[in-house]
Design an enzyme around this catalytic site. Structure first.
Site, PDB file in Angstrom:
ATOM      1  N   GLY A 100       0.817  -1.207   0.000  1.00 33.12           N
ATOM      2  CA  GLY A 100       0.000   0.000   0.000  1.00 33.12           C
ATOM      3  C   GLY A 100       0.853   1.261   0.000  1.00 33.12           C
ATOM      4  N   CYS A 101       0.202   2.405  -0.184  1.00 30.06           N
ATOM      5  CA  CYS A 101       0.937   3.670  -0.319  1.00 30.06           C
ATOM      6  C   CYS A 101       1.609   4.078   0.987  1.00 30.06           C
ATOM      7  CB  CYS A 101       0.011   4.766  -0.836  1.00 30.06           C
ATOM      8  SG  CYS A 101      -1.508   4.984   0.120  1.00 30.06           S
TER       9      CYS A 101
END
Length: 360
Positions: free
Chosen positions: A162-163
């Site tokens: 994920g970011c």
């Protein structure tokens, strides 16, 4: 015109922000041929009618997520919400299609942890043991193994990081791996993301009138990226992660406070820390460790697959402060997925990816 031997790929969820960033990058990729883009909401509409930036460049139209063309692809990128990937991945793998999943569905190794944080059962936990975690700078060996299996004819599943975990882990991992963290200490992470990180569907928080001229913390002590960060860093229950929303379209800045053990706190200098980080990321073209005294900013990475890292040392407080900047849509999502696909398909990891941000 791409060669006939191009690798055929599709994007599921191509109308969302991460999905359309995948489309933007894949259209220009020298080895991948984009053959299918799906969006149940936009099915039948041309890409250019939904996103006029593609006018005159791409004549693809959106189809539905169950488009049979997807099962004829060499690889499919899933840019869909959690649980949607659970429904799609087993069938694609069974059809011999490699999958690069941008959702959270296969990131967490323990299905019980997934169920706890996402409040839904994991319907294909058997795939977790075989999946590869997609953060190339930290899990290079796992991706190399996936590439070998793919070369032998096996369809592979890559769960892309994920970011927030990408920026945070790239910033924290070299120090944790060096053994600098004080025993039993908690790592404190404060991170800020642009509004695209919340997805395309607007809500009361992301509506322009709410987000403009406003910075706020959200998901405090309960954000779902917390267990993913803990898993990457090997620090279960020892990360306090506080995300913030800022009035940006693109960009993510994560500041990580790492309490130092007594010996490294006494012996380390900032130059030594910078040297350690540069040695750790040597040969990794997308991670740039800045000179001592410099700190990254989101505008320095916007539109690129780069991560910039800045380091500071507070010796009196025995704290290493690391700041990491990425473009949440590129290195935090679409670019990272393509970087992983490059590796799995035996290509240079830089293929088709922007190394340099927009300078202005």
């Amino acid at each position: 015109m791409k060669e006939s031997m191009a690798i055929k790929v599709g994007v599921v969820g191509a109308a969302g922000y991460a999905g359309v960033e995948l489309v933007r990058l894949l259209i220009s990729h020298p080895d991948f041929e984009l053959t299918a883009i799906t969006s149940n909401a936009d099915a039948g509409q041309s890409l250019a009618s939904v996103y006029p930036a593609f006018a005159g460049v791409c004549d693809l139209a959106f189809t539905t997520h169950d488009d049979p063309v997807l099962k004829t692809c060499d690889a499919v990128f899933l840019a869909v919400p959690h649980t949607a990937a659970l429904a799609a991945v087993p069938g694609l793998l069974a059809a011999g299609v490699s999958v690069f999943d941008l959702s959270a569905d296969y990131r967490l190794s323990d299905p019980a942890v997934y169920e706890k944080w996402y409040a839904t059962p994991h319907t294909s936990p058997e795939l977790l043991a075989a999946r590869t975690f997609g953060l190339p700078e930290i899990f290079a060996e796992d991706l190399a193994s996936a590439a070998a299996r793919h070369a032998a004819g096996e369809a592979t599943l890559v769960a892309c990081a994920g970011c927030y975990p990408t920026a945070t882990s790239l910033g924290a991992y070299p120090a944790i791996d060096a053994g600098w963290l004080a025993d039993g200490a908690v790592v404190i992470v404060d991170a800020i993301s642009g509004v695209t990180g919340a997805g395309k569907s607007a809500n009361a928080r992301t509506h322009y009138c709410s987000a403009d001229e406003c910075v706020e913390a959200y998901g405090v002590c309960k954000h779902r990226h917390t267990p993913e960060i803990e898993q990457i860093l090997g620090l279960p229950d020892h990360v306090v992660f506080t995300p913030h929303l800022a009035p940006l379209k693109r960009g993510l800045l994560s500041t990580i406070n790492i309490p130092l053990a007594e010996v490294p706190a006494q012996e380390l200098t900032l130059d030594m820390v910078v040297e350690r980080y540069r040695e750790f990321y040597e040969g990794r073209p997308f991670v740039r460790v800045l000179d001592a005294g410099q700190m990254p900013k989101t505008s320095s990475v916007a539109g690129s697959n780069a991560c910039q890292i800045g380091l500071a040392l507070n010796k009196t407080a025995r704290m290493l402060v690391v700041t990491s900047a990425i473009d949440n849509l590129c290195k935090g999502a679409a670019g990272q997925a393509i970087q992983c696909a490059n590796v799995v398909f035996g290509l240079d990891e830089r293929r088709g990816l922007p190394l340099i941000a927009m300078p202005v």
